[in-house]
Design an enzyme around this catalytic site. Sequence first.
Site, PDB file in Angstrom:
ATOM      1  N   LYS A 218     -30.917 -62.718 -19.823  1.00  0.00           N
ATOM      2  CA  LYS A 218     -30.839 -61.572 -18.915  1.00  0.00           C
ATOM      3  C   LYS A 218     -30.229 -60.392 -19.665  1.00  0.00           C
ATOM      4  O   LYS A 218     -29.292 -60.571 -20.444  1.00  0.00           O
ATOM      5  CB  LYS A 218     -29.952 -61.938 -17.719  1.00  0.00           C
ATOM      6  CG  LYS A 218     -29.661 -60.788 -16.773  1.00  0.00           C
ATOM      7  CD  LYS A 218     -28.815 -61.237 -15.580  1.00  0.00           C
ATOM      8  CE  LYS A 218     -28.503 -60.030 -14.690  1.00  0.00           C
ATOM      9  NZ  LYS A 218     -27.714 -60.382 -13.509  1.00  0.00           N
ATOM     10  N   GLU A 266     -18.455 -53.768  -6.085  1.00  0.00           N
ATOM     11  CA  GLU A 266     -18.267 -54.986  -6.888  1.00  0.00           C
ATOM     12  C   GLU A 266     -16.836 -55.151  -7.391  1.00  0.00           C
ATOM     13  O   GLU A 266     -16.356 -54.377  -8.224  1.00  0.00           O
ATOM     14  CB  GLU A 266     -19.248 -54.948  -8.081  1.00  0.00           C
ATOM     15  CG  GLU A 266     -19.251 -56.236  -8.874  1.00  0.00           C
ATOM     16  CD  GLU A 266     -20.421 -56.311  -9.856  1.00  0.00           C
ATOM     17  OE1 GLU A 266     -21.349 -55.471  -9.784  1.00  0.00           O
ATOM     18  OE2 GLU A 266     -20.395 -57.209 -10.701  1.00  0.00           O
TER      19      GLU A 266
HETATM   20  C1  LIG Z   1     -25.779 -52.293 -12.546  1.00  0.00           C
HETATM   21  C2  LIG Z   1     -25.693 -52.050 -11.248  1.00  0.00           C
HETATM   22  O1  LIG Z   1     -25.576 -53.037 -10.298  1.00  0.00           O
HETATM   23  C3  LIG Z   1     -25.459 -54.399 -10.664  1.00  0.00           C
HETATM   24  C4  LIG Z   1     -26.763 -55.051 -10.718  1.00  0.00           C
HETATM   25  C5  LIG Z   1     -27.297 -55.701  -9.620  1.00  0.00           C
HETATM   26  C6  LIG Z   1     -28.704 -56.275  -9.694  1.00  0.00           C
HETATM   27  O2  LIG Z   1     -29.337 -56.181 -10.734  1.00  0.00           O
HETATM   28  O3  LIG Z   1     -29.175 -56.805  -8.689  1.00  0.00           O
HETATM   29  C7  LIG Z   1     -26.557 -55.828  -8.451  1.00  0.00           C
HETATM   30  C8  LIG Z   1     -25.258 -55.434  -8.399  1.00  0.00           C
HETATM   31  C9  LIG Z   1     -24.556 -55.013  -9.618  1.00  0.00           C
HETATM   32  O4  LIG Z   1     -23.918 -56.094 -10.218  1.00  0.00           O
HETATM   33  C10 LIG Z   1     -25.668 -50.665 -10.707  1.00  0.00           C
HETATM   34  O5  LIG Z   1     -25.534 -50.514  -9.484  1.00  0.00           O
HETATM   35  O6  LIG Z   1     -25.766 -49.725 -11.491  1.00  0.00           O
END
Ligand SMILES: C=C(O[C@@H]1C=C(C(=O)O)C=C[C@H]1O)C(=O)O
Length: 474
Positions: A218, A266
């Site tokens: 990932k 988060e």
């Molecule tokens: C990287 C970001 O969000 C992150 C990525 C996510 C995803 O890919 O689903 C969800 C929440 C966060 O951990 C962002 O909001 O910029």
Amino acid sequence: MASAFDKLKSKRCTAVITVPAPLAPPAAFLRNQRRNMSFFWDSPGDLPHAGAGAVEILRVSGPKRCAQLEARLERLWNDLVVHIHPDCAPPPPRAFGGMSFHPDGASSRSPHWQEFDDGCFTLPRWCYGHDGKRAFLSLAVRGPEDCDPVRGRELVDELEAILLGLERAAEASPVRHHERPAEAPANAAGTIHQIDVRTWERRIAEIHRAIGTGEFQKIVAARRCDVELPWAVDELEVLSRLVAEPMCTRFLFGREKFRFLGASPELLFHKRGKVLRTEALAGTSPCPAGADVAERANALLASRKDRVEHAFVVREIAQILGPLCKEFRSPAQPRVRSIREILHLYTPFEGSLEHEMNPIRLLAALHPTPAVGGLPKAHAAEWIARHEVEPRGWYTGPVGWVDAAGDARFVVAIRCGLVGECSALIFTGAGIVEESLASAEYAETTLKQLPLLRALGFLEEAFHPKPRQATDGS
Ligand SMILES: C=C(O[C@@H]1C=C(C(=O)O)C=C[C@H]1O)C(=O)O
């Protein structure tokens, strides 16, 4: 106050003197302060704080930044003298700050991020906070230089002026448990520059090639949206509008030229004594106003791609923190967190540390989780630092506080941006795994820009949102 100053006259040390203060919104305290080295912090379950100026600035850089920070904080706390007025009960003094996503110094070389360093924490000169019932104002002074009669008088005058300002603010807008978002500027206008879909697709194809080699499972892709506004941005207004983002931590770190601010959903971790809380937040679905939330939530829970993306984060957190804790509990299945028009998969963790541990070690161990970096963790972070076009700076870095008792709370700096005089850079990202589709991730990263675009005064409809109950569970 006078006796605290007297004691410091002959000593080389730093003291934090705390007095009771009128109960007002912390942003009101910032109104009358200089922007450089200011901060604002309002996190669910925490005391809101605002601060300005700094008696200690702990700048750290390079791959050893966490070790540097740990050592410097230890020295700071060891030498700190605390004076508390009997009529107030503040928490232990806190150092507020944050770090860039990657400690490669790239951010400090970029014109946008150079004021922020790879990591920077401050012991604020002035710190204001409240628990909803009682407020306090702390002044940090350094002996002996702040204690000569002239400097001492200046500081006392400043203290009185701040208390007076807070009293006026308290009369004008008494603290409410739920601040109301400020009105939108009329006829919001400006320009928004987005990267085009083709450029994004090329970036995702590059990530897919990297995943295809078998080296990565990932990688989180990020993009920047550049906004120009025909008026000077008022960052305190922007913050007050971000109150509309449910269950998010609103934060601001101010420098001369730029302010870094946002509303993050988060939590990186919260440590209180040996009790540790953290969460995995990864896997996303849009949920526009009017959509059936339960239906969308079930579809997200059933999405194989999102479950895989989420499971990487869960596994990594459990591997890092599990061995450090006596118990480390999490539900077997992820839940869904609803934040206005976005749904996320999330798994909460709670544990009890086997031994007391310096919170900066926890920070070093956890950051960056695969929610914002990738897997394998260190390798993916390197890949991002080498390949990403726009430096992330503090975006996806940890922001928060550490206190003199060894407690800490950090969130991941997402849903955020860097605000200049009449401009803003909004950063968003999305986790890319083998099954990800570039077009869907483009839409997701556009959706994630909405909170800040709204708060900046774009998207008029956003100021009359249809209220939807925030949920935090499945
Ligand atoms: C990287 C970001 O969000 C992150 C990525 C996510 C995803 O890919 O689903 C969800 C929440 C966060 O951990 C962002 O909001 O910029």
